[in-house]
Write an enzyme that holds these catalytic residues in place. Structure first.
Site, PDB file in Angstrom:
ATOM      1  CG  ASN A   1      14.518  48.859  40.499  1.00 29.61           C
ATOM      2  OD1 ASN A   1      13.617  49.587  39.939  1.00 29.61           O
ATOM      3  ND2 ASN A   1      14.076  47.758  40.963  1.00 29.61           N
TER       4      ASN A   1
ATOM      5  CE  LYS B   1      12.045  47.941  44.167  1.00 24.52           C
ATOM      6  NZ  LYS B   1      11.890  47.203  45.164  1.00 24.52           N
TER       7      LYS B   1
ATOM      8  CG  HIS C   1      13.054  43.448  40.565  1.00 23.56           C
ATOM      9  ND1 HIS C   1      12.076  43.165  41.449  1.00 23.56           N
ATOM     10  CD2 HIS C   1      14.069  44.111  41.283  1.00 23.56           C
ATOM     11  CE1 HIS C   1      12.502  43.836  42.756  1.00 23.56           C
ATOM     12  NE2 HIS C   1      13.610  44.463  42.553  1.00 23.56           N
TER      13      HIS C   1
ATOM     14  CD  GLU D   1       9.595  44.828  43.542  1.00 25.11           C
ATOM     15  OE1 GLU D   1       9.709  45.771  42.638  1.00 25.11           O
ATOM     16  OE2 GLU D   1      10.122  45.107  44.773  1.00 25.11           O
TER      17      GLU D   1
ATOM     18  CD  GLU E   1      17.076  43.201  44.263  1.00 28.64           C
ATOM     19  OE1 GLU E   1      17.512  44.402  44.438  1.00 28.64           O
ATOM     20  OE2 GLU E   1      16.154  42.999  43.565  1.00 28.64           O
TER      21      GLU E   1
ATOM     22  N   GLY F   1      12.354  46.255  50.717  1.00 27.82           N
ATOM     23  CA  GLY F   1      11.306  47.174  51.068  1.00 27.82           C
ATOM     24  C   GLY F   1      10.696  46.545  52.545  1.00 27.82           C
TER      25      GLY F   1
ATOM     26  CB  SER G   1      16.560  46.813  53.335  1.00 34.11           C
ATOM     27  OG  SER G   1      15.139  46.762  53.191  1.00 34.11           O
TER      28      SER G   1
HETATM   29  P1  13P Z   1      14.606  48.347  48.720  1.00 33.44           P
HETATM   30  O1  13P Z   1      16.017  48.785  48.631  1.00 33.44           O
HETATM   31  O2  13P Z   1      13.731  49.233  48.808  1.00 33.44           O
HETATM   32  O3  13P Z   1      14.530  46.952  49.673  1.00 33.44           O
HETATM   33  O4  13P Z   1      14.362  47.536  47.005  1.00 33.44           O
HETATM   34  C1  13P Z   1      15.496  46.474  46.575  1.00 33.44           C
HETATM   35  C2  13P Z   1      15.022  46.303  45.338  1.00 33.44           C
HETATM   36  O5  13P Z   1      14.093  45.508  45.116  1.00 33.44           O
HETATM   37  C3  13P Z   1      16.205  46.920  44.300  1.00 33.44           C
HETATM   38  O6  13P Z   1      15.716  46.062  43.135  1.00 33.44           O
END
Ligand code: 13P
Length: 267
Positions: free
Chosen positions: A15, A17, A107, A109, A179, A185, A225
């Protein structure tokens, strides 16, 4: 070789983003394809998919089709609507036309910054399926629920509501991504045992709601992560069928290593 005995094909999903323009996207996909080709990656043993921003998808499609690259791709979001006066939205039929195999829905976010509810996520999953794409339905608890010890119930409730309206056959073919928000992150990863606890609980919930065949075939990913140094241990867990990778998917060598997790030491 990948050593999963579940019969479910592992999926490594990157992903991106809101990173990389369409030119940068082409460079990354080319490098990833070369790196995996060098290692003679068997895409039927471990599936690889990337999720660029909308504006990159046409360029990614053109490259992947022209060079017959076996990497799949999808979108990070989709509209709940078929078409019409919904300024700024992108429809499932548009994404299907661009050759998307997958769509990420719900997601954390999007839930956090854009107010997406489980009901919206369910509509998005449904419309993706209607247009022949596989939704990757994301769930995960925040730090508060984890501290209260309520993480499992929180996630299974989210799963129940986010799959509302899907049939057992549809659920069997989708992907769920666990997640934990506190691990995204942040460099904090759930331990393999923590991740397995929730992934196994989600599979149990699917069995209760949709039956054994759906539970056996639905793929459940862990995200938060994921890096080359922790992916091999996560993948030893029986209910973890792959990873949804954020930051590390922007680095070719890291993401290629994650796709080939079975070559990495279990740390
Ligand atoms: P990170 O791997 O940067 O922690 O992000 C995870 C994520 O949100 C994947 O959709």
């Amino acid at each position: 070789m990948a050593d999963k005995t579940s019969g479910r094909t592992p999926l490594m999903a990157g992903n991106w983003k809101m990173n990389l323009n369409h030119q940068e996207a082409v460079v990354l996909v080319q490098k990833l394809a070369w790196t995996l080709a060098d290692k003679r990656h068997d895409y039927s043993a471990v599936e690889v998919a990337i999720f660029p921003p909308y504006t990159d998808i046409r360029s990614v499609q053109t490259l992947i089709d022209a060079d017959r690259i076996p990497i799949k791709y999808g979108a990070q979001n989709v509209s709940t609507r078929e078409n019409g006066a919904y300024t700024g939205e992108v429809s499932a039929s548009m994404l299907a036309k661009l050759g998307c195999s997958y769509v990420i829905v719900g997601h954390s976010e999007r839930r956090e910054h854009y107010g997406e509810t489980d009901e919206w996520v369910a509509l998005k999953a449904k419309i993706a399926l209607k247009h022949g794409m596989t939704p990757i339905v994301c769930v995960g608890e925040g730090l508060a629920q984890r501290r209260e010890g309520n993480h499992l119930g929180f996630c299974t409730d989210q799963v129940d509501r986010s799959l509302g309206g899907l049939t057992a056959t549809e659920v069997a073919g989708i992907v769920i991504a666990y997640e934990p928000v506190w691990a995204i992150g942040t460099g904090e990863t759930a331990t393999p045992q923590d991740a397995e606890e929730v992934c196994a609980g989600i599979r149990q919930q699917i069995e209760t709601s949709y039956g054994g065949p759906a539970a056996d075939s639905v793929r459940i990913l862990y995200g938060g992560s994921v890096k080359p140094n922790n992916v091999a241990a996560l993948m030893t867990e029986p209910d973890i069928d792959g990873a949804l990778v954020g930051g590390a998917s922007l680095h070719v060598d890291d993401f290629a290593a994650i796709c080939r997790y079975y070559d990495l030491p279990v740390l």
